[in-house]
Design a protein around this motif. Structure first.
Motif, short mmCIF file in Angstrom:
data_model
loop_
_atom_site.label_atom_id
_atom_site.label_comp_id
_atom_site.label_asym_id
_atom_site.label_seq_id
_atom_site.Cartn_x
_atom_site.Cartn_y
_atom_site.Cartn_z
N SER A 1 0.83 -1.20 0.00
CA SER A 1 0.00 0.00 0.00
C SER A 1 0.86 1.24 0.00
O SER A 1 0.60 2.19 -0.74
CB SER A 1 -0.92 0.02 1.22
OG SER A 1 -1.80 -1.07 1.18
N GLU B 1 -10.19 -4.50 -0.18
CA GLU B 1 -9.19 -4.13 0.82
C GLU B 1 -7.90 -3.64 0.17
O GLU B 1 -7.30 -2.67 0.63
CB GLU B 1 -8.88 -5.32 1.73
CG GLU B 1 -10.03 -5.67 2.64
CD GLU B 1 -9.79 -6.95 3.43
OE1 GLU B 1 -8.64 -7.46 3.45
OE2 GLU B 1 -10.75 -7.45 4.02
N ALA C 1 -8.27 -0.02 -1.17
CA ALA C 1 -8.76 0.98 -0.22
C ALA C 1 -7.79 2.15 0.00
O ALA C 1 -8.21 3.31 -0.06
CB ALA C 1 -9.14 0.33 1.10
N PRO C 2 -6.49 1.92 0.25
CA PRO C 2 -5.59 3.06 0.46
C PRO C 2 -5.50 3.97 -0.77
O PRO C 2 -5.52 5.20 -0.63
CB PRO C 2 -4.23 2.41 0.77
CG PRO C 2 -4.57 1.05 1.28
CD PRO C 2 -5.80 0.65 0.51
N LEU D 1 -7.79 4.25 -3.11
CA LEU D 1 -9.11 4.85 -3.28
C LEU D 1 -9.27 6.05 -2.37
O LEU D 1 -9.85 7.06 -2.75
CB LEU D 1 -10.17 3.80 -2.99
CG LEU D 1 -11.58 4.03 -3.48
CD1 LEU D 1 -11.61 4.26 -4.98
CD2 LEU D 1 -12.46 2.87 -3.11
N GLU D 2 -8.72 5.94 -1.17
CA GLU D 2 -8.84 7.01 -0.19
C GLU D 2 -7.92 8.19 -0.51
O GLU D 2 -8.33 9.34 -0.41
CB GLU D 2 -8.49 6.46 1.19
CG GLU D 2 -8.58 7.49 2.29
CD GLU D 2 -8.16 6.95 3.65
OE1 GLU D 2 -7.72 7.75 4.47
OE2 GLU D 2 -8.27 5.72 3.85
N LYS D 3 -6.69 7.91 -0.93
CA LYS D 3 -5.71 8.99 -1.07
C LYS D 3 -5.39 9.40 -2.49
O LYS D 3 -5.06 10.55 -2.74
CB LYS D 3 -4.41 8.58 -0.36
CG LYS D 3 -4.65 8.40 1.12
CD LYS D 3 -3.37 8.22 1.88
CE LYS D 3 -3.76 8.00 3.32
NZ LYS D 3 -2.86 8.28 4.30
N ARG D 4 -5.45 8.47 -3.45
CA ARG D 4 -5.07 8.80 -4.83
C ARG D 4 -5.98 8.14 -5.86
O ARG D 4 -5.51 7.46 -6.77
CB ARG D 4 -3.62 8.39 -5.10
CG ARG D 4 -2.56 9.20 -4.39
CD ARG D 4 -2.66 10.71 -4.57
NE ARG D 4 -2.74 11.17 -5.94
CZ ARG D 4 -1.75 11.72 -6.61
NH1 ARG D 4 -0.58 11.90 -6.05
NH2 ARG D 4 -1.93 12.14 -7.85
N PRO D 5 -7.29 8.35 -5.75
CA PRO D 5 -8.17 7.74 -6.75
C PRO D 5 -7.91 8.26 -8.16
O PRO D 5 -8.29 7.63 -9.14
CB PRO D 5 -9.58 8.10 -6.26
CG PRO D 5 -9.38 9.34 -5.45
CD PRO D 5 -8.02 9.19 -4.81
N LYS E 1 -19.76 0.42 0.38
CA LYS E 1 -18.75 0.82 1.37
C LYS E 1 -18.59 2.35 1.42
O LYS E 1 -17.71 2.85 2.10
CB LYS E 1 -17.41 0.16 1.06
CG LYS E 1 -17.38 -1.31 1.39
CD LYS E 1 -15.98 -1.86 1.23
CE LYS E 1 -15.86 -3.25 1.80
NZ LYS E 1 -15.82 -3.27 3.25
N THR F 1 -18.23 4.51 -1.41
CA THR F 1 -17.59 5.16 -2.56
C THR F 1 -18.65 5.92 -3.34
O THR F 1 -19.71 5.39 -3.64
CB THR F 1 -16.92 4.10 -3.46
OG1 THR F 1 -16.00 3.36 -2.67
CG2 THR F 1 -16.19 4.75 -4.61
N THR G 1 -16.57 9.10 -7.74
CA THR G 1 -15.33 8.32 -7.68
C THR G 1 -15.44 7.08 -8.56
O THR G 1 -14.49 6.72 -9.25
CB THR G 1 -14.98 7.94 -6.23
OG1 THR G 1 -14.77 9.14 -5.49
CG2 THR G 1 -13.74 7.08 -6.16
#
Length: 104
Positions: A4, A32, A35-36, A38-42, A81, A83, A87
């Protein structure tokens, strides 16, 4: 995990991070793993799956994997979840369009 952190560092340098093979294992595994990102650099994330396989030597080509897992299972699970539609559009329309535009 370490992967990640590496993926995020690569994305920070301007590279695309692609997760392929969605649909080969459980539904939770790719949720899973991305997720990182998706959260920080989609904006640097690409998702894809392998489908339509034909297994030589197996009766009728074996079990053919359909092309619907991403749309029928994965994207609804992302939405469940939390999103956003924006996004999801970024992942399925905008990011691939940017990648393919690089080839011109």
């Amino acid at each position: 995990g370490h992967g990640s952190k590496f993926n995020l560092e690569v994305a920070e340098q301007g590279a695309w991070v692609s997760f392929d093979g969605i649909g080969w294992g459980t539904l939770e595994d790719p949720l899973e793993r991305i997720a990182p990102m998706l959260e920080k650099r989609p904006d640097r994330l690409l998702i894809s799956m392998d489908a339509g396989w034909y297994w030589v030597g197996e009766s009728n080509g074996g079990k053919i994997r359909d092309y619907n897992f991403l749309t029928d299972k994965f994207l609804p699970a992302l939405k469940a979840k939390g999103t956003t539609d924006a996004t999801i559009k970024r992942l399925t329309v905008e990011n691939p369009a940017k990648v393919f535009a690089l080839a011109k």
